[in-house]
Write an enzyme that holds these catalytic residues in place. Structure first.
Site, short mmCIF file in Angstrom:
data_model
loop_
_atom_site.label_atom_id
_atom_site.label_comp_id
_atom_site.label_asym_id
_atom_site.label_seq_id
_atom_site.Cartn_x
_atom_site.Cartn_y
_atom_site.Cartn_z
N THR A 162 -7.05 1.51 -7.47
CA THR A 162 -8.11 0.54 -7.19
C THR A 162 -7.95 -0.73 -8.02
O THR A 162 -8.79 -1.62 -7.93
CB THR A 162 -9.50 1.14 -7.44
OG1 THR A 162 -9.46 1.86 -8.67
CG2 THR A 162 -9.90 2.08 -6.33
N GLU A 385 -5.11 18.22 19.53
CA GLU A 385 -5.60 16.85 19.28
C GLU A 385 -6.64 16.45 20.31
O GLU A 385 -7.62 15.77 19.99
CB GLU A 385 -4.43 15.86 19.27
CG GLU A 385 -3.46 16.03 18.11
CD GLU A 385 -4.12 15.91 16.74
OE1 GLU A 385 -5.12 15.19 16.62
OE2 GLU A 385 -3.64 16.57 15.79
P1 ADP Z 1 -4.78 1.74 -10.90
O1 ADP Z 1 -4.38 1.32 -12.27
O2 ADP Z 1 -6.24 1.61 -10.64
O3 ADP Z 1 -4.26 3.08 -10.48
P2 ADP Z 1 -3.12 -0.47 -10.15
O4 ADP Z 1 -3.81 -1.55 -10.88
O5 ADP Z 1 -1.89 0.09 -10.74
O6 ADP Z 1 -4.14 0.72 -9.84
O7 ADP Z 1 -2.84 -0.96 -8.67
C1 ADP Z 1 -1.60 -0.82 -8.05
C2 ADP Z 1 -1.30 -2.00 -7.16
O8 ADP Z 1 -2.21 -2.06 -6.07
C3 ADP Z 1 -1.45 -3.31 -7.86
O9 ADP Z 1 -0.28 -3.69 -8.49
C4 ADP Z 1 -1.81 -4.27 -6.72
O10 ADP Z 1 -0.67 -4.73 -6.06
C5 ADP Z 1 -2.58 -3.40 -5.78
N1 ADP Z 1 -4.03 -3.53 -6.01
C6 ADP Z 1 -4.86 -2.54 -6.40
N2 ADP Z 1 -6.11 -2.99 -6.50
C7 ADP Z 1 -6.11 -4.28 -6.16
C8 ADP Z 1 -7.12 -5.29 -6.06
N3 ADP Z 1 -8.40 -5.03 -6.35
N4 ADP Z 1 -6.74 -6.54 -5.70
C9 ADP Z 1 -5.47 -6.79 -5.41
N5 ADP Z 1 -4.48 -5.90 -5.48
C10 ADP Z 1 -4.76 -4.65 -5.83
ZN ZN Z 2 -6.52 19.28 13.71
#
Ligand code: ADP
Ligand code: ZN
Length: 620
Positions: A162, A385
């Site tokens: 996220t 399905e």
């Molecule tokens: P977490 O640390 O919450 O598991 P990350 O920050 O590593 O997630 O997110 C992985 C990738 O997903 C990021 O590098 C980005 O490309 C994309 N991403 C996730 N959340 C966002 C957001 N809110 N806005 C833009 N990109 C996002």
């Molecule tokens: Zn099924």
């Protein structure tokens, strides 16, 4: 221990009723007492003649003696476990570990952070909350002059993908300070003392780079609650955690280091971590809603080369409505997949079709063109399905259908894509309809072939989970009542249930009754609509993929109103897009403050101490 008491117990039975022996298999104390009760009822034993049950722990040493072999085996296993990795070809690494004791594995990013708040979308509240740290790192003096104590750190919680890491990085990017990142699991080592030494080292590194942001990802690896049902390695993890707490306490407001941590299991963290002066803020980043997804799509569409007729904002909204439940990481993945698919087709720009394929791929996994299904199997999948699709079509609360496919993909033989409403509260009826739709596949197999297959395992798992949740968590069952217990999560070690044996049995019974009644309801529904299921299945066998328009053609319009476009989904929620004005406004506020620094009034001081402190309330 029960056994010892029971010896005398049998004799009691013998003495009083010497002609009848009563034998029990003793599984648990509960069942034993229940069996005894039933037996006494059967024999008509009344009042004071009833046998009292007395529990006592007896030990004449024989018990310990009998445990001796077990103790020896466990001891031996532990011994080999400690030695194991070095003995089994990890010698090199083991020695390396010894020599590099305490050397932190953290990475320091200094000038290469190009992530800014504008790259993080769909979590405006979290940004607002974290903005204060940026201000603090940029103008520490402004805070110190006022004698304000700045929170030392914050824990970012929320499901994976996220954007927790991204937000932490953007905070460093905005404040223009180094970003030190480390994963919680790197503190867990076989060797005593390595964890705490690494923590010391890490904090020394942070002090050296101050002002900076220190980000500890997956802090639950070290931050688990202390002294609670973990076996082995526990004390080492506790030492590491203690060291972490000590180091955090050692920081003062002039250290200029902000510690951010990420986790998706805040519930298992040691409360000491959250005490004031440590991670005193918890910032929740939930899965993005439809507006959030549209904003995240906008961010990730920015660098892509799209066909010139496509309007990026419109596309972002459309894609957001097609991707309920997607996290930020999934969305980034879709955008990248779309570009890859376009490249594979040698297109010179990406079009909407590419995005749709990319979404399918992220949901269902790779299309397995080579996997050959026997015609018989294919037929079963089609009817399965079709059963889901038709059941959902005629159940008011089931989600609108987008498309059904029987092309095998990575995650299954067939799949159906739905547009779930974005909803935070569900009624019992809605949950029941969903259960029935999920059972539709197996019911259809049963109706048409009179036999069932293994294909419904995933469906059954979902149904079982939902049934347990309804009864154990949501208090939706009359007999079990208004109670709520936490269901064990995947990977949790369940040592004992938080409720009695009797409740457990009642719950199991009620779960079975609930699922059975849902099954019966689905059978009745699909028997009534049998001809439709057949039609849909045949169409599926012919075309392999059918969408909503096929369904309308075959079954007529769905008897319930449904939402499908972005505009319909966001209707009644105020604006069409996410409100991103707040952090911008705060930035201006900060600029103004710098200008007016000399003439600070009481009012302004008051407003400073009430800086955005809005803590997000977590909805179910
Ligand atoms: P977490 O640390 O919450 O598991 P990350 O920050 O590593 O997630 O997110 C992985 C990738 O997903 C990021 O590098 C980005 O490309 C994309 N991403 C996730 N959340 C966002 C957001 N809110 N806005 C833009 N990109 C996002
Ligand atoms: Zn099924």
């Amino acid at each position: 221990m029960y056994l010892l008491t029971l010896n005398s117990f049998y004799s009691a039975v013998n003495i009083n009723y010497s002609f009848q022996y009563v034998w029990f298999n003793i599984g648990s104390v509960d069942t034993f007492e229940r069996n005894l009760e039933t037996a006494q009822l059967e024999f008509g034993i009344e009042g004071e003649n009833r046998l009292p049950v007395v529990y006592s722990a007896e030990s004449d040493g024989s018990f310990l003696l009998s445990m001796l072999p077990t103790v020896l085996i466990v001891g031996f296993l532990l011994y080999t476990l400690r030695r194991g990795p070095t003995g089994m070809g990890r010698t090199g690494r083991g020695m390396g570990g010894l020599f590099s004791v305490g050397e932190t594995t953290a990475k320091v990013l200094k000038d290469e952070i190009d992530v800014k708040f504008k790259d993080v979308a769909g979590c405006e509240e979290a940004k607002l909350e974290i903005m204060e740290f940026v201000n603090f790192l940029k103008n520490p003096k402004q805070y110190q002059d006022l004698g304000a104590k700045i929170p030392k750190g914050a824990i970012l919680t929320g499901p994976p993908g996220t954007g927790k890491t991204l937000l932490a990085k953007a905070t460093a990017g905005e404040a223009n300070v180094p970003f030190i990142t480390v994963n919680g699991s790197e503190f867990l080592e076989m060797f005593v003392g390595v964890g705490p030494a690494r923590v010391r080292d890490l904090f020394a590194l942070a002090r050296k780079n101050a002002p900076c942001i220190l980000f500890i990802d997956e802090i639950d690896a070290v931050g688990r609650k202390r002294g609670r049902g973990n076996f082995g390695g526990q004390s080492e993890q506790e030492n590491t955690l203690n060291q972490l707490l000590v180091e955090m306490d050692g920081f003062n407001t002039t250290t200029n280091v902000v510690i951010l941590a990420g986790t998706n299991r805040p519930d298992i963290l040691d409360p000491a971590l959250m005490r004031p002066g440590r991670f005193d803020r918890q910032i929740y980043i939930g899965p993005p809603d439809i507006k959030g997804r549209a904003s995240i799509f906008k961010v990730h569409l920015r660098p892509l080369k799209l066909e010139s007729i496509i309007d990026k904002d419109n596309l972002a909204r459309k894609l957001a409505s097609l991707t309920p439940g997607f996290s930020g990481a999934d969305i980034a993945n879709v955008c990248n997949e779309a570009a890859l698919i376009a490249a594979r087709h040698l297109s010179d720009a990406i079009n909407q079709k590419h995005f749709e394929q990319a979404i399918e791929r992220v949901i269902g996994g790779l299309e397995k063109k080579t996997q050959v299904l026997q015609p018989e199997e294919k037929k079963t999948v089609a009817y399965h399905e079709a059963g889901h699709a038709v059941a959902g079509w005629f159940l008011e609360h089931a989600d609108p259908l987008l498309k059904v496919s029987i092309i095998p993909r990575g995650k299954g033989l067939g799949y159906a894509q739905y547009l779930p409403r974005e909803q935070y509260l569900y009624t019992k009826e809605q949950l029941l309809d969903r259960m029935c739709m999920t059972l539709g596949g197996r019911v259809s197999e049963q109706i048409f072939f009179g036999r069932i297959t293994t294909g419904a395992q995933d469906d059954l798992k979902k149904v079982t989970q939902s049934a347990y949740a309804q009864i154990v968590q949501f208090g939706m069952n009359e007999k079990v009542g208004q109670i709520s217990f936490d269901l064990p999560r995947q990977g949790d070690m369940v040592l004992e249930k938080p409720y009695s044996e009797a409740t457990a049995r009642l719950i199991d019974e009620e779960v079975r009754t609930l699922i059975n009644s849902a099954y019966e309801r689905t059978v009745t529904l699909l028997m009534e609509k049998k001809a439709y299921v057949e039609k849909v299945a045949l169409r599926l066998l012919e075309k392999e993929v059918i969408d909503k328009s096929d369904m309308v053609e075959l079954l007529g319009p769905r008897p319930f109103a449904e939402k499908s476009t972005y505009e319909e989904f966001v209707e009644g929620t105020g604006s069409l897009d996410e409100d991103t004005s707040l952090p911008e406004g705060l930035k201006d506020w900060n600029k103004d403050r710098e200008k007016e620094k000399e003439e600070t009034t009481d009012e302004q001081i008051a407003s400073l101490t009430s800086l955005p402190g809005k803590i997000m309330e977590q909805v179910i």
